[in-house]
Scaffold this motif. Structure first.
Motif, PDB file in Angstrom:
ATOM      1  N   VAL A  31      33.358 -64.914   2.631  1.00  0.00           N
ATOM      2  CA  VAL A  31      32.687 -66.067   2.786  1.00  0.00           C
ATOM      3  C   VAL A  31      31.719 -66.054   4.056  1.00  0.00           C
ATOM      4  CG1 VAL A  31      31.657 -69.078   1.983  1.00  0.00           C
ATOM      5  CG2 VAL A  31      33.046 -66.592  -0.145  1.00  0.00           C
ATOM      6  N   GLY A  32      33.055 -66.876   4.564  1.00  0.00           N
ATOM      7  CA  GLY A  32      32.518 -66.721   5.787  1.00  0.00           C
ATOM      8  C   GLY A  32      31.677 -66.266   6.580  1.00  0.00           C
ATOM      9  N   VAL A  33      31.989 -64.696   6.775  1.00  0.00           N
ATOM     10  CA  VAL A  33      30.579 -63.876   7.267  1.00  0.00           C
ATOM     11  C   VAL A  33      29.666 -63.919   6.201  1.00  0.00           C
ATOM     12  CG1 VAL A  33      30.671 -61.105   8.080  1.00  0.00           C
ATOM     13  CG2 VAL A  33      32.894 -61.763   7.948  1.00  0.00           C
ATOM     14  N   LEU A  34      29.437 -63.894   5.067  1.00  0.00           N
ATOM     15  CA  LEU A  34      28.365 -64.391   4.768  1.00  0.00           C
ATOM     16  C   LEU A  34      27.449 -65.950   5.601  1.00  0.00           C
ATOM     17  CD1 LEU A  34      26.731 -63.519   2.161  1.00  0.00           C
ATOM     18  CD2 LEU A  34      27.590 -65.162   1.006  1.00  0.00           C
ATOM     19  N   SER A  35      27.764 -66.583   5.217  1.00  0.00           N
ATOM     20  CA  SER A  35      27.017 -67.520   5.732  1.00  0.00           C
ATOM     21  C   SER A  35      26.705 -67.276   7.390  1.00  0.00           C
ATOM     22  CB  SER A  35      28.210 -68.670   6.233  1.00  0.00           C
ATOM     23  OG  SER A  35      28.986 -68.902   4.945  1.00  0.00           O
ATOM     24  N   LEU A  36      27.590 -66.461   8.662  1.00  0.00           N
ATOM     25  CA  LEU A  36      26.958 -66.400   9.580  1.00  0.00           C
ATOM     26  C   LEU A  36      25.963 -65.406   9.576  1.00  0.00           C
ATOM     27  CD1 LEU A  36      29.722 -65.572  11.365  1.00  0.00           C
ATOM     28  CD2 LEU A  36      28.736 -68.007  11.440  1.00  0.00           C
ATOM     29  N   PHE A  37      25.780 -64.448   8.367  1.00  0.00           N
ATOM     30  CA  PHE A  37      24.449 -63.692   8.341  1.00  0.00           C
ATOM     31  C   PHE A  37      22.925 -63.988   8.467  1.00  0.00           C
ATOM     32  CE2 PHE A  37      27.426 -59.425   8.403  1.00  0.00           C
ATOM     33  CZ  PHE A  37      26.326 -58.876   9.128  1.00  0.00           C
ATOM     34  N   ARG A  45      13.288 -63.972   6.248  1.00  0.00           N
ATOM     35  CA  ARG A  45      11.681 -62.253   5.336  1.00  0.00           C
ATOM     36  C   ARG A  45      12.152 -61.751   4.357  1.00  0.00           C
ATOM     37  NH1 ARG A  45       7.564 -64.704   9.516  1.00  0.00           N
ATOM     38  NH2 ARG A  45       8.493 -64.820  11.353  1.00  0.00           N
ATOM     39  N   LEU A  46      10.857 -61.354   3.939  1.00  0.00           N
ATOM     40  CA  LEU A  46      11.092 -60.474   2.784  1.00  0.00           C
ATOM     41  C   LEU A  46      11.080 -58.895   2.978  1.00  0.00           C
ATOM     42  CD1 LEU A  46       7.696 -62.392   0.556  1.00  0.00           C
ATOM     43  CD2 LEU A  46       9.444 -62.423  -0.012  1.00  0.00           C
ATOM     44  N   VAL A  47      12.304 -58.730   2.729  1.00  0.00           N
ATOM     45  CA  VAL A  47      12.655 -56.612   2.719  1.00  0.00           C
ATOM     46  C   VAL A  47      10.951 -56.209   1.645  1.00  0.00           C
ATOM     47  CG1 VAL A  47      13.240 -54.695   1.448  1.00  0.00           C
ATOM     48  CG2 VAL A  47      14.000 -57.211   2.017  1.00  0.00           C
ATOM     49  N   PRO A  48      10.573 -55.218   2.622  1.00  0.00           N
ATOM     50  CA  PRO A  48       9.600 -54.721   2.746  1.00  0.00           C
ATOM     51  C   PRO A  48       8.658 -54.345   1.353  1.00  0.00           C
ATOM     52  CG  PRO A  48       9.827 -54.165   5.103  1.00  0.00           C
ATOM     53  CD  PRO A  48      11.033 -54.413   4.352  1.00  0.00           C
ATOM     54  N   LEU A  49       7.870 -54.869   0.984  1.00  0.00           N
ATOM     55  CA  LEU A  49       7.057 -54.133  -1.002  1.00  0.00           C
ATOM     56  C   LEU A  49       7.869 -54.852  -1.481  1.00  0.00           C
ATOM     57  CD1 LEU A  49       6.155 -50.342   0.354  1.00  0.00           C
ATOM     58  CD2 LEU A  49       4.967 -52.299   0.305  1.00  0.00           C
ATOM     59  N   THR A  50       8.854 -56.158  -1.036  1.00  0.00           N
ATOM     60  CA  THR A  50       9.214 -56.756  -2.121  1.00  0.00           C
ATOM     61  C   THR A  50       9.136 -58.285  -2.625  1.00  0.00           C
ATOM     62  OG1 THR A  50      11.610 -56.602  -1.232  1.00  0.00           O
ATOM     63  CG2 THR A  50      11.172 -54.610  -2.561  1.00  0.00           C
ATOM     64  N   VAL A  57      19.432 -60.022  -0.283  1.00  0.00           N
ATOM     65  CA  VAL A  57      20.329 -58.404  -0.392  1.00  0.00           C
ATOM     66  C   VAL A  57      21.347 -59.240  -0.201  1.00  0.00           C
ATOM     67  CG1 VAL A  57      20.276 -56.904   0.636  1.00  0.00           C
ATOM     68  CG2 VAL A  57      18.136 -57.729  -0.578  1.00  0.00           C
ATOM     69  N   VAL A  58      20.995 -59.207   1.537  1.00  0.00           N
ATOM     70  CA  VAL A  58      23.253 -59.531   1.743  1.00  0.00           C
ATOM     71  C   VAL A  58      23.680 -60.201   1.111  1.00  0.00           C
ATOM     72  CG1 VAL A  58      23.901 -60.495   4.281  1.00  0.00           C
ATOM     73  CG2 VAL A  58      21.427 -59.450   4.227  1.00  0.00           C
ATOM     74  N   THR A  59      23.275 -61.589   0.630  1.00  0.00           N
ATOM     75  CA  THR A  59      24.462 -62.484  -0.335  1.00  0.00           C
ATOM     76  C   THR A  59      24.276 -61.284  -2.265  1.00  0.00           C
ATOM     77  OG1 THR A  59      23.287 -64.239   0.237  1.00  0.00           O
ATOM     78  CG2 THR A  59      24.083 -64.232  -1.743  1.00  0.00           C
ATOM     79  N   ALA A  60      23.783 -60.775  -2.303  1.00  0.00           N
ATOM     80  CA  ALA A  60      24.051 -59.531  -3.457  1.00  0.00           C
ATOM     81  C   ALA A  60      25.408 -59.049  -3.080  1.00  0.00           C
ATOM     82  CB  ALA A  60      22.714 -59.158  -3.878  1.00  0.00           C
ATOM     83  N   THR A  61      24.803 -58.898  -1.998  1.00  0.00           N
ATOM     84  CA  THR A  61      25.749 -57.987  -0.994  1.00  0.00           C
ATOM     85  C   THR A  61      27.352 -58.263  -1.552  1.00  0.00           C
ATOM     86  OG1 THR A  61      24.722 -56.113  -0.098  1.00  0.00           O
ATOM     87  CG2 THR A  61      26.768 -55.928   0.745  1.00  0.00           C
ATOM     88  N   ALA A 119      25.497 -66.479  -9.866  1.00  0.00           N
ATOM     89  CA  ALA A 119      24.664 -67.541  -8.664  1.00  0.00           C
ATOM     90  C   ALA A 119      23.842 -66.962  -7.409  1.00  0.00           C
ATOM     91  CB  ALA A 119      26.416 -68.583  -7.976  1.00  0.00           C
ATOM     92  N   GLY A 120      25.172 -65.694  -7.173  1.00  0.00           N
ATOM     93  CA  GLY A 120      24.860 -64.773  -6.148  1.00  0.00           C
ATOM     94  C   GLY A 120      23.707 -63.476  -5.880  1.00  0.00           C
ATOM     95  N   LEU A 121      23.971 -63.317  -7.698  1.00  0.00           N
ATOM     96  CA  LEU A 121      22.991 -62.068  -7.399  1.00  0.00           C
ATOM     97  C   LEU A 121      20.896 -62.470  -7.899  1.00  0.00           C
ATOM     98  CD1 LEU A 121      24.742 -59.518  -9.648  1.00  0.00           C
ATOM     99  CD2 LEU A 121      24.681 -59.684  -7.526  1.00  0.00           C
ATOM    100  N   ALA A 122      21.149 -63.778  -7.971  1.00  0.00           N
ATOM    101  CA  ALA A 122      19.923 -64.581  -8.781  1.00  0.00           C
ATOM    102  C   ALA A 122      18.865 -64.008  -7.181  1.00  0.00           C
ATOM    103  CB  ALA A 122      20.480 -66.020  -8.666  1.00  0.00           C
ATOM    104  N   GLY A 123      19.103 -64.384  -6.575  1.00  0.00           N
ATOM    105  CA  GLY A 123      18.305 -64.723  -5.301  1.00  0.00           C
ATOM    106  C   GLY A 123      17.202 -62.673  -5.423  1.00  0.00           C
ATOM    107  N   VAL A 124      18.221 -62.251  -5.650  1.00  0.00           N
ATOM    108  CA  VAL A 124      17.433 -60.317  -5.664  1.00  0.00           C
ATOM    109  C   VAL A 124      17.344 -59.774  -7.032  1.00  0.00           C
ATOM    110  CG1 VAL A 124      18.421 -57.840  -5.502  1.00  0.00           C
ATOM    111  CG2 VAL A 124      19.232 -59.731  -3.936  1.00  0.00           C
ATOM    112  N   VAL A 125      17.218 -60.418  -8.265  1.00  0.00           N
ATOM    113  CA  VAL A 125      16.824 -59.722  -9.230  1.00  0.00           C
ATOM    114  C   VAL A 125      15.880 -60.830  -9.967  1.00  0.00           C
ATOM    115  CG1 VAL A 125      18.095 -59.615 -11.944  1.00  0.00           C
ATOM    116  CG2 VAL A 125      19.279 -59.458  -9.912  1.00  0.00           C
TER     117      VAL A 125
END
Length: 206
Positions: A31-37, A45-50, A57-61, A119-125
């Motif tokens: 959780v701490g590393v995710l906050s830094l990322f 920024r948007l991933v190209p073509l998506t 993506v980082v949050t989902a990972t 909660a974590g996968l919502a931003g990707v899906v």
């Protein structure tokens, strides 16, 4: 014999606590590393073509990693709970309560893992679903109902032995006279009738 059993139990407790502690520390670190990322430049920024951002993506990972850790910790937390409640010289109700509460903890952690995944996968899906974004919530609703149903069932099964255990602790163990006063009265009447029918045996005369 008892010393070996105590040593094995202590070692098991230590190993379980170490595993659970390791999982908890790893989850907090993620959780701490995710906050830094997510604070790094360009993560919004948007991933190209998506339609998905790099932060999503980082949050989902990291979410998947946390879900795996929770699934790994669920049976160990349940075992630790059972050992904490169970006593070798305890009553049957203690064993039933320990088993029930351990199962409740197990399914509660699984339910938390499902909610974290939602909660974590919502931003990707959800950006990919467009008009059928409701299917994302519907799918996780169905999945979350499974551990919730098991949780409710284990709670229902644990209520009765837990109430008996509380009654024994507060009011004391149930005595034979309190358990069945009618039976005690019948026994007294039967003994009185035997004494009247066989007075010699009652007085001990030969």
């Amino acid at each position: 014999m008892s010393r070996n059993g105590s040593t094995a139990s202590t070692r098991f407790d230590r190993n379980t606590v170490r595993s659970v502690s390791r999982v908890a520390i790893a989850a907090l670190a993620l959780v701490g590393v995710l906050s830094l990322f997510t604070m790094l430049p360009g993560m919004d920024r948007l991933v190209p073509l998506t339609p998905v951002t790099f932060a999503a993506v980082v949050t989902a990972t990291f979410t998947l990693a946390v879900v795996v850790l929770l699934a790994y910790a669920a049976p160990r937390l349940a075992a630790l709970t059972r050992v904490s409640i169970h006593r070798p010289d305890g009553a049957e109700e203690v064993s039933r309560v320990a088993e029930g509460v351990g199962s409740v903890v197990h399914w509660l952690v699984i339910l938390v893992a499902v909610l974290v995944a939602h909660a974590g996968l919502a931003g990707v899906v959800t950006p990919l679903l467009d008009e059928v974004v409701w299917a994302y919530d519907a799918a996780f609703l169905v999945v979350s109902l499974v551990p919730l149903v098991f949780l409710v069932v284990r709670l229902a099964v644990t209520i009765d032995p837990m109430s008996e255990l509380i009654a024994d602790r507060v009011a004391g163990a149930e005595s034979a006279d309190d358990a069945d006063p009618a039976q005690a009265t019948d026994d007294a009447d039967s003994k009185r009738g035997t004494d009247e029918a066989y007075p010699d045996q009652a007085t001990g005369a030969e």
